[in-house]
Design a protein around this motif. Structure first.
Motif, PDB file in Angstrom:
ATOM      1  N   ASP A   1      46.302  14.963 -28.776  1.00 38.56           N
ATOM      2  CA  ASP A   1      45.651  14.685 -27.584  1.00 38.56           C
ATOM      3  C   ASP A   1      44.139  15.582 -27.560  1.00 38.56           C
ATOM      4  O   ASP A   1      44.041  16.682 -27.941  1.00 38.56           O
ATOM      5  N   PHE A   2      43.312  14.910 -26.450  1.00 38.02           N
ATOM      6  CA  PHE A   2      41.985  15.785 -26.160  1.00 38.02           C
ATOM      7  C   PHE A   2      41.626  15.670 -24.642  1.00 38.02           C
ATOM      8  O   PHE A   2      41.654  14.251 -24.276  1.00 38.02           O
ATOM      9  N   LEU A   3      41.413  16.415 -24.430  1.00 33.21           N
ATOM     10  CA  LEU A   3      40.877  16.521 -22.713  1.00 33.21           C
ATOM     11  C   LEU A   3      39.786  17.355 -22.547  1.00 33.21           C
ATOM     12  O   LEU A   3      39.764  18.391 -22.980  1.00 33.21           O
ATOM     13  N   ARG A   4      38.667  16.682 -21.865  1.00 27.55           N
ATOM     14  CA  ARG A   4      37.579  17.702 -21.875  1.00 27.55           C
ATOM     15  C   ARG A   4      36.887  17.125 -20.255  1.00 27.55           C
ATOM     16  O   ARG A   4      37.036  16.077 -19.896  1.00 27.55           O
ATOM     17  N   GLN A   5      36.476  18.380 -19.736  1.00 27.26           N
ATOM     18  CA  GLN A   5      36.030  18.184 -18.185  1.00 27.26           C
ATOM     19  C   GLN A   5      34.770  18.948 -18.482  1.00 27.26           C
ATOM     20  O   GLN A   5      34.581  20.324 -18.842  1.00 27.26           O
ATOM     21  N   GLU A   6      33.471  18.301 -17.797  1.00 24.82           N
ATOM     22  CA  GLU A   6      32.416  18.985 -17.728  1.00 24.82           C
ATOM     23  C   GLU A   6      32.010  19.057 -15.984  1.00 24.82           C
ATOM     24  O   GLU A   6      31.946  17.874 -15.568  1.00 24.82           O
ATOM     25  N   ARG A   7      31.657  20.014 -15.576  1.00 25.87           N
ATOM     26  CA  ARG A   7      31.333  19.993 -14.027  1.00 25.87           C
ATOM     27  C   ARG A   7      30.068  20.834 -13.562  1.00 25.87           C
ATOM     28  O   ARG A   7      29.860  21.878 -13.997  1.00 25.87           O
ATOM     29  N   LYS A   8      29.212  20.266 -13.014  1.00 22.34           N
ATOM     30  CA  LYS A   8      27.922  20.540 -12.690  1.00 22.34           C
ATOM     31  C   LYS A   8      27.786  20.699 -11.124  1.00 22.34           C
ATOM     32  O   LYS A   8      28.170  19.608 -10.486  1.00 22.34           O
ATOM     33  N   ILE A   9      27.459  21.766 -10.324  1.00 22.79           N
ATOM     34  CA  ILE A   9      27.471  21.907  -9.225  1.00 22.79           C
ATOM     35  C   ILE A   9      26.097  22.599  -8.726  1.00 22.79           C
ATOM     36  O   ILE A   9      25.948  23.769  -9.132  1.00 22.79           O
ATOM     37  N   ASN A  10      25.362  22.006  -7.789  1.00 26.48           N
ATOM     38  CA  ASN A  10      24.254  22.851  -7.466  1.00 26.48           C
ATOM     39  C   ASN A  10      24.264  22.641  -5.855  1.00 26.48           C
ATOM     40  O   ASN A  10      24.234  21.511  -5.095  1.00 26.48           O
TER      41      ASN A  10
END
Length: 808
Positions: free
Chosen positions: A488-497
């Protein structure tokens, strides 16, 4: 001494205690001994719902202490006991209150202070204890300081945690079942002791180079209960031992004016050594489970689910002979073990700076490379699962996963003018979780609990594979051996400004407005390979020839790659005002809209409103109020999710400066609502209206949850004469709610209840150093619905506490 205290209880009545907070002590020490109220105190309420008493009620050391070896020495000790009397559900009482009868060390404190900072090893030393002797919570804490050289903090805390709310995971067996078996306690009960230790050391806390070191340990140990489904639900007893160690090291540099540069290293190591076995008959009897035997006196466990009209564990669990039905789902044994070993190293760099005249800067970045390892999982079942005819099934395998995480944020405040500021904050989160497991499942089959599972051999099972010595499969039997390899592979990228403008219209009125943009990118992929070995009589399935055995590779339906991008936009607005010196008001609002959602309960549209106000007409009178309204929705056709959380609160304190009396009151209202389209199965079929298509055999419905909760408290204290203080308080929490209940036997339980907590206290100053305290706590928990097919959860109880407090 204890005998005299018990006599005192009969003469003086019930008692409560409380330890004063440091700030309240500091304020009271400014007053003269003649003006000090005698503390009535309040006991620690493990339900965490008794009223907080006004300042005048708390214990205070008014003595000057003693001086020796250059130190001012103060100490106090409070000894006493509790007398507990309650009726009702013991499990709920232990879950909410858990206070028993017996002697107690309610508090002991020792403080040493060097007023001229001339101590050799330390200038300040503080040692605090409470709760020893039988209370579920006790604590010891040490604090040591030596000027600009070091500060040391260490503590030990022990919590006895009992959770036995009998509706949790209860199968709610119906009374028409034969036999009728109500489950009297929660099959997921927790009986744990948590021990928490920590030591933190700061070196050169005022220097240009500062160091921080720390260690903490949390140990959860005891017994928990759980359940496992294989044909029927079995009650599992789980000896539990989980240990977490945390290590920290940090250094701060202060060479640049008005600037701090920090580096921290964290390391967490977790050990999970919890095992599970089938609960023995003696333990099952505590939950209301009867014992069963097969013909020949062979013990068998038929599980905790008894709903014979629905075939659980079968239509006729007990034969006319009194023996258990061998064609029924049942267990002979079950074991499960596996060592969890997780490590979490983290590095962090941060800074704060006001070096530039009109600019404030701060930032943080951390990186973690964590690993979770389960090297030796093992599970063994013996019994019968009638649907598949599984008689013996064993699982062995291992799993490993990593979590690589990079997080950071940066914020800047630019003071354009004395009234106008620009604030910008950027946050970045990124994690990746690759994981893999390998599990080997081996199964042996039989027709009944009394039949021996057959191993395949060409000598005993020749073609056409119909001999009684062949493996006794059914049409629903699974493979005899399965090897499952999954990645399994899970990736999350989150950008908040977040960008905000702040403006001071006057010295009393400030407002801000801003905009927030958020982007989340979620990637998930699965690669799964099943290798199945199929033995007779399962031949001619999944492409296997009738000349089985055979081994085949089965492509998994879970294999695939998913990518989701979510963009969110928020408008921010708010203000704060101080129209007069006595009145302060602030309000904030956020309006969010997103173009996608990852979970069905995640809103695509949100409004969040917050209002707070404080009014202080006199220095000894304070009123406060708070309002928060949050509205969520995701109205996509197949989701139909609506949510809101509306809360309103009010508080007031009146404590005249002469300390002769005081009043403290509060009220909170909370309204929680949620609705979502769901798919479900039901036996017998339960038809609910719905607007979505779930596909056979699923039904559709609208799941609704709604709860209205009111909580109020009123506290009063009085000091009729110099040496006597009286106190009374009352707290009530009342809740009314409803939800979609698919099981007709299920009560509303904790959705609708009343919880009453009255309090009474008395304290008498016997001498300059000695104070007698007595008081009473009453606990009344009452659910507004029927109990359901288990024990009622209501209880009522009195806790009388008395003590003598000596201070010097």
């Amino acid at each position: 001494m204890l005998h005299l205290l018990m006599v005192g209880v009969c003469l003086m009545g019930p008692t409560l205690f409380a330890q004063a907070t440091d700030d309240k002590k500091a304020n009271k020490e400014k007053a003269s001994a003649e003006e000090q109220p005698v503390a009535a105190g309040v006991s620690v309420d493990s339900a965490r719902k008794s009223a907080d008493l006004p300042v005048g009620w708390n214990a205070t050391d008014i003595n000057k202490g003693e001086t020796a070896a250059g130190y001012e020495i103060k100490q106090s000790a409070e000894f006493g006991g509790r007398i507990t009397d309650f009726t009702g559900n013991t499990g709920t009482w232990d879950t909410f209150v858990n206070l028993g009868t017996g002697p107690r060390l309610l508090e002991y404190t020792l403080d040493l202070h060097s007023p001229n900072h001339t101590g050799i090893l330390f200038d300040d030393f503080s040692f605090t204890n409470f709760g020893y002797g039988g209370d579920p919570n006790n604590l010891s804490r040490i604090r040591v300081l030596k000027g600009a050289l070091y500060n040391l903090n260490a503590s030990f805390r022990r919590d006895q945690s009992i959770f036995d709310y009998d509706l949790l995971a209860n199968p709610l067996n119906p009374s028409p079942s034969n036999p009728t078996v109500p489950i009297l306690q929660s099959p997921h009960e927790f009986l744990l002791t948590r021990r928490m230790s920590d030591v933190n050391l700061g070196l050169l806390p005022l220097g240009k180079v500062r160091f921080r070191l720390g260690w903490s340990r949390v140990v959860n140990e005891g017994t928990t209960f759980s359940s496992f489904h294989q044909g029927t639900e079995a009650l599992l007893q789980q000896p539990t031992l989980n240990t977490t160690d945390n290590y920290t090291f940090g250094v701060s540099l202060r060479f640049i004016p008005r600037t701090s540069i920090n580096y921290d290293q964290y390391y967490t190591y977790y050990k999970g050594d919890t095992t599970a076995t089938l609960a023995p008959n003696a333990v099952g009897a505590l939950f209301g489970l009867p014992s069963f035997t097969l013909a020949g006196g062979i013990p068998v466990n038929l599980g905790i689910s008894f709903n014979t009209p629905a075939g659980q564990p079968c239509a006729t669990p007990v034969l006319g002979t009194g023996f258990a039905n061998p064609a029924c789902n049942g267990y002979f044994s079950f074991t499960r073990s596996g060592r969890n070993r997780n490590s979490f190293p983290t590095e962090q760099f941060s800074f704060q700076s006001e070096y530039f005249r009109h600019v404030d800067l701060s930032g943080r970045i951390n990186y973690s490379d964590a690993e979770a390892d389960l090297p030796d999982f093992s599970q063994l079942f013996t019994g019968l699962e009638t649907r598949t005819r599984a008689r013996v099934q064993g699982l062995t395998g291992f799993s490993v996963s990593r979590r690589l995480s990079l997080n950071g944020d940066f914020a800047a405040t630019i003071r354009v003018t004395d009234k106008f500021r620009i604030v910008d904050t950027f946050r970045y989160d990124n994690f990746r979780i690759p994981g893999a497991f390998n599990v080997v499942t081996t199964s042996f089959f039989g027709a009944t609990l009394l039949s021996n599972p057959n191993a395949f051999s060409p000598a005993t099972c020749p073609p056409p594979f119909i001999a009684a010595t062949c493996p006794q499969h059914s049409a629903s039997s699974g493979p005899d051996v399965t090897v499952d390899n999954r990645n399994d592979f899970l990736r999350q990228e989150r950008k908040i400004n977040t960008f905000e403008l702040e403006y001071d219209f006057t010295k009393r009125i400030t407002a801000h407005a801003g905009y927030r943009f958020e982007r989340r990118e979620i990637t998930q992929s699965v690669a799964d390979t099943l290798v199945e070995t199929i033995l007779p009589t399962l031949a001619n399935v999944r492409g296997c020839p009738t000349t089985a055995p055979c081994t085949i590779s089965v492509p998994s339906t879970d294999v695939g790659n998913d990518f989701v991008e979510i963009n969110g936009h928020s408008g921010l607005i708010g203000f704060s005002a101080r129209p007069t010196d006595q009145l302060r008001i602030s309000a904030d609002a956020e309006f969010f809209s997103g173009d996608n959602a990852f979970f069905r309960t995640t809103p695509r549209h949100l409004q969040d409103y917050r209002i707070r106000a404080t009014y202080k007409p006199h220095t000894w009178v304070t009123f406060g109020s708070a309002i928060r309204i949050r509205e969520n929705r995701n109205t996509s056709a197949d989701i139909g999710n609506l949510q809101h959380n509306r809360s309103f609160g009010f508080s007031g304190t009146v404590t005249p400066p002469e300390g002769k009396w005081g009043v403290d009151l509060s009220y909170d209202y909370n309204d929680v609502f949620s609705q979502t389209n769901i798919c479900f199965v039901a036996t017998p079929n339960f038809v609910a209206p719905g607007a979505i298509t779930c596909g056979t055999p699923f039904l559709s419905g609208l799941s609704i949850y709604n709860e209205l909760a009111h909580s109020g408290s009123l506290s009063f204290f009085a000091k009729p004469v110099r040496r006597v203080s009286l106190g009374a308080a009352y707290t009530i929490t009342s809740s009314t709610g409803n939800t979609l209940i698919l099981n007709p036997n299920a009560p509303t339980g904790p959705l609708s209840y009343n919880y009453h907590l009255p309090v009474a206290t008395l304290a008498i100053e016997l001498s300059k150093n000695l104070t007698y305290k007595t008081g009473w706590n009453y606990y009344d928990y009452n659910e507004k619905s029927n109990a359901g097919p288990t024990l009622p959860r209501d209880f009522r109880g009195n806790v009388f506490t008395l003590s003598l407090r000596y201070s010097m």
